[in-house]
Design a protein around this motif. Structure first.
Motif, PDB file in Angstrom:
ATOM      1  N   LEU A 193       0.846  -1.187   0.000  1.00 25.34           N
ATOM      2  CA  LEU A 193       0.000   0.000   0.000  1.00 25.34           C
ATOM      3  C   LEU A 193       0.887   1.244   0.000  1.00 25.34           C
ATOM      4  N   PHE A 194       0.479   2.232  -0.788  1.00 27.24           N
ATOM      5  CA  PHE A 194       1.180   3.519  -0.782  1.00 27.24           C
ATOM      6  C   PHE A 194       0.654   4.312   0.403  1.00 27.24           C
ATOM      7  N   ILE A 195       1.519   4.649   1.343  1.00 28.49           N
ATOM      8  CA  ILE A 195       1.073   5.310   2.583  1.00 28.49           C
ATOM      9  C   ILE A 195       1.729   6.679   2.744  1.00 28.49           C
ATOM     10  N   ARG A 196       1.081   7.507   3.547  1.00 29.79           N
ATOM     11  CA  ARG A 196       1.634   8.813   3.896  1.00 29.79           C
ATOM     12  C   ARG A 196       1.573   8.963   5.408  1.00 29.79           C
ATOM     13  N   LYS A 241      -7.571   5.602   6.845  1.00 29.46           N
ATOM     14  CA  LYS A 241      -6.666   5.447   7.985  1.00 29.46           C
ATOM     15  C   LYS A 241      -6.288   3.981   8.187  1.00 29.46           C
ATOM     16  N   TRP A 242      -5.000   3.749   8.413  1.00 32.82           N
ATOM     17  CA  TRP A 242      -4.467   2.415   8.672  1.00 32.82           C
ATOM     18  C   TRP A 242      -3.509   2.479   9.849  1.00 32.82           C
ATOM     19  N   GLU A 275      -4.524   5.052   0.448  1.00 34.39           N
ATOM     20  CA  GLU A 275      -5.683   5.002  -0.439  1.00 34.39           C
ATOM     21  C   GLU A 275      -5.467   4.063  -1.609  1.00 34.39           C
ATOM     22  N   PHE A 276      -4.199   3.887  -2.024  1.00 32.81           N
ATOM     23  CA  PHE A 276      -3.917   3.117  -3.229  1.00 32.81           C
ATOM     24  C   PHE A 276      -3.089   1.866  -2.953  1.00 32.81           C
ATOM     25  N   LEU A 277      -3.481   0.771  -3.596  1.00 31.29           N
ATOM     26  CA  LEU A 277      -2.746  -0.486  -3.555  1.00 31.29           C
ATOM     27  C   LEU A 277      -2.023  -0.666  -4.887  1.00 31.29           C
ATOM     28  N   PHE A 278      -0.729  -1.028  -4.820  1.00 31.13           N
ATOM     29  CA  PHE A 278      -0.013  -1.381  -6.052  1.00 31.13           C
ATOM     30  C   PHE A 278      -0.330  -2.843  -6.346  1.00 31.13           C
ATOM     31  N   CYS A 279      -0.808  -3.120  -7.545  1.00 30.20           N
ATOM     32  CA  CYS A 279      -1.227  -4.492  -7.866  1.00 30.20           C
ATOM     33  C   CYS A 279      -0.985  -4.820  -9.329  1.00 30.20           C
ATOM     34  N   VAL A 300      -4.627   0.889  -7.694  1.00 28.66           N
ATOM     35  CA  VAL A 300      -6.089   0.849  -7.591  1.00 28.66           C
ATOM     36  C   VAL A 300      -6.484   1.337  -6.206  1.00 28.66           C
ATOM     37  N   LYS A 301      -7.574   2.087  -6.135  1.00 29.09           N
ATOM     38  CA  LYS A 301      -8.067   2.505  -4.823  1.00 29.09           C
ATOM     39  C   LYS A 301      -8.489   1.269  -4.039  1.00 29.09           C
TER      40      LYS A 301
END
Length: 220
Positions: free
Chosen positions: A61-64, A85-86, A123-127, A138-139
């Protein structure tokens, strides 16, 4: 030098990895597969569309962070808290924050560490589509987790960073070989000196499953 606790005598080259599968939710007709993890929906940022029920696989997951530092964390090290939120959940106390969504690379792919219990935005997953190598973003709200699949893979090594290591391995086939196995992280640091210092002592990160050769142990 490696920490000996993170290595085991090498018994074979084949390695199986569990990969998380995702299904596009039926509540949407289709979702965008994007080039970059950004809200931009223009043609320049859209690679294609994924239909409802279609399967993809993704581990990062792309996180900030609250500090605005951004990077990639493994899905297994994050717990959803609602919305974007994660919560970071790392049994070792921290999780490697990566520059690129790859299983393991050289030291240049490590941005630092996110701490256990830290709240981040994602918000976005690399897949990638099943059977394909090129991926996109993808969201994650449009996806639901499915089962994990076993995949047989070879360790991915950066050719530039590992050139000297590969040369050493080829020239010493008769030496004791070891497989890197660190259950708490994605690999082990290759160091210039047998010291815990990482500031200027690290050569590169060698991923779990990679094979190294060594006949000498440093001890006190």
């Amino acid at each position: 030098f490696f920490d000996l606790d993170l290595c085991a005598p090498f018994l074979g080259r084949r390695r199986e990895l569990m990969v998380q599968e995702w299904i596009v939710k039926s509540s949407v007709k289709s979702v965008q597969l994007r080039k970059q993890p950004q809200p931009d929906s223009s043609e320049q940022n859209v690679l294609g569309m994924l239909k409802a029920g279609e399967s993809v696989q993704g581990e990062f997951l792309f996180i900030r962070r609250a500090s605005r530092e951004a990077g990639f964390l493994r899905v297994q090290q994050l717990e959803p808290q609602g919305g974007s939120k994660w919560l970071v959940s790392a049994s070792t106390g921290s999780a490697v924050l990566r520059k690129h969504p790859t299983e393991a690379e050289a030291q240049g792919n490590s941005l630092g560490y996110a701490m256990d219990g830290e709240l981040v935005d994602a918000e976005f997953l690399f897949c990638t589509r099943l059977g394909e190598k090129k991926g996109g973003y993808v969201k994650v709200k449009h996806l639901k987790r499915a089962k994990e699949r076993k995949m047989r893979v070879e360790p991915t090594l950066d050719p530039d960073e590992f050139a000297r290591l590969a040369k050493a391995l080829r020239s010493k086939e008769s030496g004791q070989r070891w497989a890197v196995l660190d259950s708490g992280h994605d690999g082990a640091w290759l160091r210039q000196r047998p010291s815990s210092d990482r500031s200027s002592n690290v050569i590169c990160l060698v991923p779990n499953g990679a094979v190294v050769s060594g006949d000498w142990l440093h001890f006190r």
